[in-house]
Design an enzyme around this catalytic site. Structure first.
Site, short mmCIF file in Angstrom:
data_model
loop_
_atom_site.label_atom_id
_atom_site.label_comp_id
_atom_site.label_asym_id
_atom_site.label_seq_id
_atom_site.Cartn_x
_atom_site.Cartn_y
_atom_site.Cartn_z
N HIS A 105 19.28 14.22 -18.75
CA HIS A 105 19.54 14.05 -17.32
C HIS A 105 20.96 14.42 -16.93
O HIS A 105 21.84 14.62 -17.77
CB HIS A 105 19.21 12.62 -16.88
CG HIS A 105 20.09 11.56 -17.49
ND1 HIS A 105 21.32 11.21 -16.96
CD2 HIS A 105 19.92 10.77 -18.58
CE1 HIS A 105 21.85 10.24 -17.69
NE2 HIS A 105 21.03 9.95 -18.68
N CYS A 124 20.03 7.90 -23.80
CA CYS A 124 19.61 9.20 -23.27
C CYS A 124 20.72 10.23 -23.46
O CYS A 124 21.85 9.88 -23.81
CB CYS A 124 19.26 9.08 -21.79
SG CYS A 124 17.74 8.14 -21.47
#
Length: 231
Positions: A105, A124
């Site tokens: 992301h 992440c």
């Protein structure tokens, strides 16, 4: 940019299935316990400042003032952050379904990419060139870079499924050889280069072939150790 030592990014293989523009962020329960609850105990306005909402059954919004944050240990609600430039996922999320619930992301904290050490996430992977990656994944479709930027500018969440999934692998290396032949080494930040973390290879090294001496070839005399020869 990957996970902190106490929140390491996993080693995995997955398939990218979609590109999300202006994503919402549903905060994992572990982060609610470790980060959100302590923040709310110190600053009751933290959720509002972060554009986060509490959602209960059937996604009904809960007033944070009705929650006893001082004694709360296990959340009975969902924390969701609205889309926008301040969203923790930034303005683009690359979805890759997996059992670890991690993905690629964007980030609003782009200054962190200037750091040499980039272990700042909760598991992440934050991608510096995420817009270029998204455009590459959508290449050959109506979603040109200009179309992507125009959609992001609307500020509304948009999910774009890929026509064909793209495989991705997250690996952990502390040593490798570059294209120029130079061997690179890095700190074992996750502590995996240990006897417990190393998988012992079942491939045994080949034994060197012994030299066959022909019948007419004199056999070389054995060399004595230096100590014996001196006596």
């Amino acid at each position: 940019m990957v996970g902190r030592p106490d929140r390491p990014s996993p080693v995995l293989q997955a398939n990218i299935t979609s590109v999300n523009l202006n994503p919402t962020w549903t905060v994992p329960t572990s982060i609610v316990k470790a980060d959100i609850i302590p923040h709310m105990r110190k600053d009751p306005g933290f959720l509002a400042k972060s554009h986060m909402r509490l959602l209960g059954a059937e996604n009904r919004e809960i007033d944070p003032a009705t929650v006893n944050w001082a004694s709360l240990t296990a959340p009975y609600f969902t924390v969701r952050q609205d889309p926008g430039p301040d969203n923790s996922l930034g303005q683009m999320k690359i979805d890759m379904p997996n059992t670890e619930a991690v993905y690629l992301h964007d980030t609003p904290k782009k200054s962190l990419f200037r750091n040499d050490v980039r272990f700042n996430s909760s598991g992440c992977a934050r991608v510096e060139g995420v817009r270029e990656l998204g455009a590459w994944l959508l290449e050959g479709t109506e979603w040109t870079p200009a179309a992507i930027e125009a959609e992001i500018a609307k500020g509304e969440r948009k999910n774009i499924p890929l026509k064909k999934s793209v495989p991705v692998a997250w690996v952990y290396l502390t040593g490798w050889q570059g294209a120029d032949g130079m061997v690179q080494f890095r700190e074992d930040i996750y502590g995996l280069d240990t006897p417990q973390g190393i998988v012992t290879s079942t491939i045994q090294p080949r034994k060197p072939k012994s030299k066959v001496i022909g019948a007419g070839e004199p056999r070389p005399a054995p060399r004595l150790p230096a100590k014996t020869a001196a006596n």
